[in-house]
Enzyme design. Structure first.
Site, PDB file in Angstrom:
ATOM      1  CB  SER A  34       6.634  -1.010  -5.311  1.00  0.00           C
ATOM      2  OG  SER A  34       7.380   0.009  -5.942  1.00  0.00           O
ATOM      3  CE1 TYR A  78      10.106  -0.495  -1.156  1.00  0.00           C
ATOM      4  CE2 TYR A  78      10.408   0.464  -3.330  1.00  0.00           C
ATOM      5  CZ  TYR A  78       9.605   0.206  -2.243  1.00  0.00           C
ATOM      6  OH  TYR A  78       8.310   0.645  -2.237  1.00  0.00           O
TER       7      TYR A  78
HETATM    8  C1  8X3 Z   1       8.028   3.180  -4.655  1.00  0.00           C
HETATM    9  C2  8X3 Z   1       8.172   3.370  -6.118  1.00  0.00           C
HETATM   10  O1  8X3 Z   1       9.682   4.388  -7.903  1.00  0.00           O
HETATM   11  O2  8X3 Z   1      10.430   4.618  -5.615  1.00  0.00           O
HETATM   12  O3  8X3 Z   1       7.443   1.986  -4.286  1.00  0.00           O
HETATM   13  O4  8X3 Z   1      10.528   2.485  -6.675  1.00  0.00           O
HETATM   14  S1  8X3 Z   1       9.779   3.730  -6.568  1.00  0.00           S
END
Ligand code: 8X3
Length: 251
Positions: free
Chosen positions: A134, A147
């Site tokens: 990502s 995340y």
């Molecule tokens: C998802 C992209 O912009 O939500 O993997 O971090 S973001």
């Protein structure tokens, strides 16, 4: 599956990028093993594309071993797509269990599936791994730390694996998408809050869709076996950077 048909495993194949990638690889002629937890979804998609559904929890080593058993001795392509963001709290209020779940599914899951399928990828003579990272694994943003850490982890794992396999017939690649409007990603992140999920994409002229990422993955794996696309960062034109997003009035 025919004797000579190439094979692919896609994890997280029950929706979004995973489902679109499974469809795309089937279009490219692969027999696709669809791995995910939700049987009804992957069985329906397997029937549609002539693939094989294998109910799999990537965080469970025994479940992953059963997937490897089903795949058999040779595998051409592995797309480690299972993952996701759980929660969006700042570090000061972070939920330890959410962080552990994110690390478990994004990083440990990718490792477990790769470890189990590596012998088959080597045996094919021209294996390809695509880890779905990502842009959140390139920069950090407020409320994204858990995340961010997990997707930075996917990038780190990918880099180490490429070095470890430098003399093996397996390509090790990462795709790092930015804003992709899928049915579930933001809904899961915001724990079912549809309004918050919709706000992420509000007014963005054209966020990417799952098929855009599937298209890129299809391109990566169908390059000649000596061509390793180390990293492919892909965003909608409207997202020049994580915080620099063009939005237009919607009313
Ligand atoms: C998802 C992209 O912009 O939500 O993997 O971090 S973001």
């Amino acid at each position: 599956m025919t004797e000579t048909q190439k094979t692919a495993v896609v994890t997280g194949a029950s929706s979004g990028i995973g489902a679109a990638t499974a469809r795309r690889l089937a279009d490219e002629g692969y027999h696709v093993f669809l791995a995910a937890r939700r049987a009804d979804r992957i069985e329906a998609l397997a029937a549609e594309i002539g693939g094989t559904a294998v109910v799999t929890d990537v965080t469970d080593a025994a479940s992953v071993a059963a997937l490897a058993e089903k795949v058999g001795p040779a595998l051409d392509v592995l797309v480690n797509n299972a993952g996701g963001a759980f929660g969006s709290t700042p570090v000061a209020e972070a939920d330890s269990d959410e962080w552990k779940r994110m690390y478990d599914v994004n990083v440990v899951g990718t490792m477990q599936v790769t470890r189990a399928l590596l012998p088959a990828l080597v045996a094919s003579g021209a294996g390809a791994i695509v880890n779905v990272g990502s842009t959140a694994g390139r920069v950090s943003y407020e409320g994204g730390a858990g995340y961010n850490a997990a997707k930075h982890g996917v990038r780190a794992l990918t880099g180490a694996l490429r070095l470890e396999l430098f003399d093996q017939p397996v390509r090790v690649m990462e795709i790092a998408p930015g804003m992709v409007h899928t049915e579930e990603f933001s809904l899961v992140r915001f724990e079912g809050d549809q309004a918050k999920a919709d706000a992420v994409y509000a007014g963005v002229p054209d966020p990417l869709v799952a098929e855009d990422i599937a298209d890129a993955i299809g391109w990566m794996v169908t390059r000649p076996a000596h061509v390793n696309i180390d990293e492919l960062v892909i965003r909608p034109r409207a997202q020049a950077a994580q915080h620099k997003v063009h939005r237009v009035a919607t009313d």
